[in-house]
Motif scaffolding. Sequence first.
Motif, PDB file in Angstrom:
ATOM      1  N   ALA A 112      22.192 -15.039  38.375  1.00 30.13           N
ATOM      2  CA  ALA A 112      22.859 -13.845  37.874  1.00 30.13           C
ATOM      3  C   ALA A 112      23.876 -13.312  38.872  1.00 30.13           C
ATOM      4  O   ALA A 112      23.564 -13.150  40.057  1.00 30.13           O
ATOM      5  CB  ALA A 112      21.840 -12.749  37.559  1.00 30.13           C
ATOM      6  N   SER A 147      25.056  -8.350  42.692  1.00 30.10           N
ATOM      7  CA  SER A 147      23.770  -7.713  42.420  1.00 30.10           C
ATOM      8  C   SER A 147      23.321  -6.779  43.527  1.00 30.10           C
ATOM      9  O   SER A 147      22.140  -6.425  43.620  1.00 30.10           O
ATOM     10  CB  SER A 147      22.696  -8.792  42.186  1.00 30.10           C
ATOM     11  OG  SER A 147      22.946  -9.517  41.007  1.00 30.10           O
ATOM     12  N   LYS A 185      25.732 -16.619  34.547  1.00 26.88           N
ATOM     13  CA  LYS A 185      24.657 -15.809  33.978  1.00 26.88           C
ATOM     14  C   LYS A 185      23.780 -16.760  33.174  1.00 26.88           C
ATOM     15  O   LYS A 185      24.082 -17.049  32.016  1.00 26.88           O
ATOM     16  CB  LYS A 185      25.182 -14.709  33.062  1.00 26.88           C
ATOM     17  CG  LYS A 185      26.041 -13.663  33.768  1.00 26.88           C
ATOM     18  CD  LYS A 185      27.498 -13.976  33.663  1.00 26.88           C
ATOM     19  CE  LYS A 185      28.335 -12.849  34.253  1.00 26.88           C
ATOM     20  NZ  LYS A 185      29.763 -13.209  34.258  1.00 26.88           N
ATOM     21  N   GLY A 200      25.465  -9.775  32.154  1.00 23.05           N
ATOM     22  CA  GLY A 200      24.447  -9.767  33.177  1.00 23.05           C
ATOM     23  C   GLY A 200      23.275  -8.920  32.714  1.00 23.05           C
ATOM     24  O   GLY A 200      23.040  -8.741  31.513  1.00 23.05           O
TER      25      GLY A 200
END
Length: 442
Positions: A112, A147, A185, A200
């Motif tokens: 991700a 992230s 993703k 995401g």
Amino acid sequence: MATRVRRLLWSWWVWALAATALAVMGRNVWAGVSVAMAVLARLLERRVRPPRFGLDHHVGVGSDDYLATVAGATGSPFIGGNSVEVLHNGDAFYPRMLEDIQHAQGSITIEAYIYWAGEIGAQFAAALAERAAAGVRVMVLLDAVGSADIGDQILHTLEQHCHVVWYNPLRWRTIASFNNRTHRKSLIIDGRVAYTGGAGIADHWRGQARTTDEWRDVQVRFAGPAVAGLQSGFAHNWQRTTGELVSGAAYYPAVEPAGPHQVQVILSSPETGGSNVQTLYYLAIACARHAILIANPYFVPDEVGLELLIDAARRGVAVRIMVSGSRNDNWLARANSIALYGSLLEAGIGVHEYNRSMLHHKVMVVDGRWMTIGTSNFDSRSFAHNEESNLSLFDAPLARAFEARFDLDMAACQQVTLARWRARGWRQRLAEGVARIFEDQV
């Protein structure tokens, strides 16, 4: 060469001006940092070399020759025996993803770019932790930049139960590759079911794109033998990051046919020195005969891509492009995109700005028969710097179904006209000039 020198000079000019301003304000340390970052960005700049020859194919996307060519050029074969579902917006794809996670028996792998704090992030963390507690091996590969806003609570839950790894964290020993991000993703369950697309894990993807807070996006759920292709992309980056080889039946099981569709999984990486997704896009445009639909939030084609689209329009192909408009979350990408509108509009290409919310899916349909959906934007960052993944399908019903959704989305768009583009003000033109300096980093 002249263009490259001009960009270099502009980049130095802008950063030098910023450094001077900071120095005047008495912040000499930060002035030095600004200059250092400018030098570093230029030294570490990566440029992808797009194909310039061999794109004048005399075959259409509906021919066997096209399928053989695109498979050979990207190194990715079409694999039969798959089921495919195209899921529109978070209210459709998040429940299906969570349901499949709950049924995992042996392994779950996630790669991700964005996993952020919020309600949906907490739901995924709880579901993954539950499966890990039941004995499922859960491996989560998160981009260290994308992230970064995952939040302590979600991260603690994941780290307590799952194997969490950060892709390419910013360290001095890896500074030469800090611009390489995994933009993929992917969610893969037991090596049998997989998801990929534009979304995401974050709250702004929830809903049905009805308000400004609900992003418009698409995910693909597919099951069958082609899942192994997406798993191999995860495995490569996992091994690169951890040194651990992902192997065994839990990840690569013997998979029976799950449906009628042939699927091509395209993986791009800056390690190869070129972009398989860019090759895919350009071949499809060159081989179009009737119509091209492109929906992409960050649409900044290079010179070759722009010429291919204009040439397609001039030979009678109906080209329509949908981009994220006033809700675009990246002003650099939007400004660079607007700067290119004129050339497209003069060639008779339709340009439509989606304004209801942030449009974020990355889809191209050609001649109502061939389509690709995935993570790759139509820009230099996706082509030159990012790990990306796309699915290609040669399936008229699926392609036409997306064409119908494209037409529905037109209700939320404003068509750009040449007169409107030419009448844009000096502030917009100035923004475009500044943005063009950094077009290779968009």
